[in-house]
Design a protein around this motif. Structure first.
Motif, PDB file in Angstrom:
ATOM      1  N   SER A  88       0.322  -1.219   0.437  1.00 53.53           N
ATOM      2  CA  SER A  88      -0.605   0.394   0.484  1.00 53.53           C
ATOM      3  C   SER A  88       0.642   1.495   0.371  1.00 53.53           C
ATOM      4  O   SER A  88       0.295   2.764  -0.139  1.00 53.53           O
ATOM      5  CB  SER A  88      -1.116   0.649   1.691  1.00 53.53           C
ATOM      6  OG  SER A  88      -1.984  -0.816   0.558  1.00 53.53           O
ATOM      7  N   THR A 145      -5.235  -2.648  -1.836  1.00 54.22           N
ATOM      8  CA  THR A 145      -4.155  -1.851  -1.830  1.00 54.22           C
ATOM      9  C   THR A 145      -4.583  -1.214  -1.494  1.00 54.22           C
ATOM     10  O   THR A 145      -2.930  -0.044  -1.516  1.00 54.22           O
ATOM     11  CB  THR A 145      -3.034  -1.958  -3.076  1.00 54.22           C
ATOM     12  OG1 THR A 145      -4.029  -1.491  -4.245  1.00 54.22           O
ATOM     13  CG2 THR A 145      -2.818  -3.624  -3.988  1.00 54.22           C
ATOM     14  N   CYS A 146      -5.127  -0.476  -1.075  1.00 55.40           N
ATOM     15  CA  CYS A 146      -5.762   0.979  -0.620  1.00 55.40           C
ATOM     16  C   CYS A 146      -5.071   1.196   0.789  1.00 55.40           C
ATOM     17  O   CYS A 146      -6.033   0.031   1.410  1.00 55.40           O
ATOM     18  CB  CYS A 146      -6.909   0.844  -0.316  1.00 55.40           C
ATOM     19  SG  CYS A 146      -7.631   2.541  -0.079  1.00 55.40           S
ATOM     20  N   ARG A 151      -0.801   4.791  -0.731  1.00 58.31           N
ATOM     21  CA  ARG A 151      -2.276   5.023  -2.376  1.00 58.31           C
ATOM     22  C   ARG A 151      -3.403   5.459  -1.263  1.00 58.31           C
ATOM     23  O   ARG A 151      -3.959   3.637  -0.298  1.00 58.31           O
ATOM     24  CB  ARG A 151      -1.930   3.228  -2.540  1.00 58.31           C
ATOM     25  CG  ARG A 151      -0.414   2.894  -3.410  1.00 58.31           C
ATOM     26  CD  ARG A 151      -1.406   1.236  -3.924  1.00 58.31           C
ATOM     27  NE  ARG A 151      -0.389   0.811  -4.465  1.00 58.31           N
ATOM     28  CZ  ARG A 151       0.002   0.429  -5.821  1.00 58.31           C
ATOM     29  NH1 ARG A 151      -0.738   0.477  -6.618  1.00 58.31           N
ATOM     30  NH2 ARG A 151       1.135  -0.508  -6.891  1.00 58.31           N
TER      31      ARG A 151
END
Length: 313
Positions: free
Chosen positions: A84, A269-270, A300
């Motif tokens: 992330s 992936t946030c 991200r």
């Protein structure tokens, strides 16, 4: 005449790692699971009836819970597993140490297992889905117990080279992996050492060990395992997902934001899991601080358009 020979196609790596879990590992899992349950049963009388809880114990337990908890959520989960954000090398090592001190798994094993979970979430192959045994009442009850901690006693481990090939090639991660037993012992002993030094007494060391080690590890583990179990059966759904991941608000603070699990599975992936109004995400706040200090970068963060596209209703 030149003879062309066909090379055999590379065989896919198996899901199971060639190195099985050892008997000492399984015994350790049993101790880590069982000891805190026994300790919790006597925690209340120790605290209130016997007076064996001081502000020093509270402070030591709290600090170790926060450090190791964020080591799991920010380090093992959002950084090492899902990428992330990117971290400078000292920060990477610090996150790896903090995550290892949680006594959940080494960085390598934790990441491999969790990536496999995402690949097969709530389907055959998921290491810890509560839907493993079916959808009936007793099947879900059994599944919740399995997802919570039963899966830890499987004798095989997830294939590291298949699910964490990037980390297998990272010398810092390999070094942390080899140091895991030492870090685990440090996590067990250090609270007692601090309690003894601060109070200059054996009783201070003993109570700090009870609250700062046994209770702290038990609480952190059960909160972490609840994301695997409770957050895949109960709660609310706000975003489109291919599994049964849900949001459980009352776990948000102790899990440092991990229980906003629905968005995480919608957008793994946030860096922020609690992206909606009122969703407190302490891990995301920590990452924000690290970003401002220049220790991490390329974070991200949620993209409003992406959230809107995945939003239900």
């Amino acid at each position: 005449m030149t003879v062309v020979t066909e090379r055999a196609a590379p065989q896919p790596k198996p899901d199971i790692d060639p190195e099985p879990k050892t008997l000492p590992e399984l015994i350790t899992f049993g101790f880590v699971v069982g000891a805190p349950l026994v300790a919790l049963a006597v925690a209340v009388p120790m605290a209130w009836s016997w007076g064996l809880l001081s502000w020093i114990d509270v402070a030591i337990g709290f600090v170790f819970y926060v450090v190791t908890g964020l080591g799991v959520t920010v380090g093992l989960h959002r950084y090492f597993t899902h990428g992330s954000f990117k971290a400078k090398r000292p920060m990477k090592i610090a996150l790896g140490i903090a995550g290892s001190l949680s006594l959940e798994m080494s960085v390598l094993d934790w990441v491999a297992t969790h990536r496999k979970h995402h690949k097969f979430s709530d389907k055959d192959g998921d290491p810890h889905s509560p839907w493993r045994f079916g959808t009936g009442f007793w099947a879900i009850t059994k599944g919740l117990l399995w997802a919570h901690m039963g899966w830890l006693f499987e004798t095989h481990r997830t294939n590291r080279e298949k699910y964490a090939p990037d980390l297998v090639k990272d010398p810092d991660v390999i070094r942390l992996h080899k140091l895991f037993p030492t870090l685990a012992i440090t996590s067990l002993v250090l609270p007692a050492v601090l309690g003894g030094l601060i109070t200059w007494s054996w009783q201070g060391a003993a109570t700090a060990f009870f609250w700062g080690t046994v209770i702290r590890i038990g609480l952190l583990h059960h909160v972490t395992w609840s994301i695997n179990s409770i957050c895949h059966v109960f709660g609310d759904e706000a975003f489109e997902v291919r599994d049964k991941s849900r949001n459980v608000w009352w776990l948000a603070i102790p899990s440092f934001g991990e229980s906003w699990h629905n968005l995480h599975h919608s957008d793994p992936t946030c860096a922020r899991h609690g992206a909606l109004k009122g969703q407190i995400d302490l891990s995301a706040g920590t990452i924000r601080i690290f970003e401002k200090l220049g220790w991490v970068y390329d974070v991200r963060w949620p993209v409003p358009e992406r959230l809107a596209a995945k939003r239900l209703g």
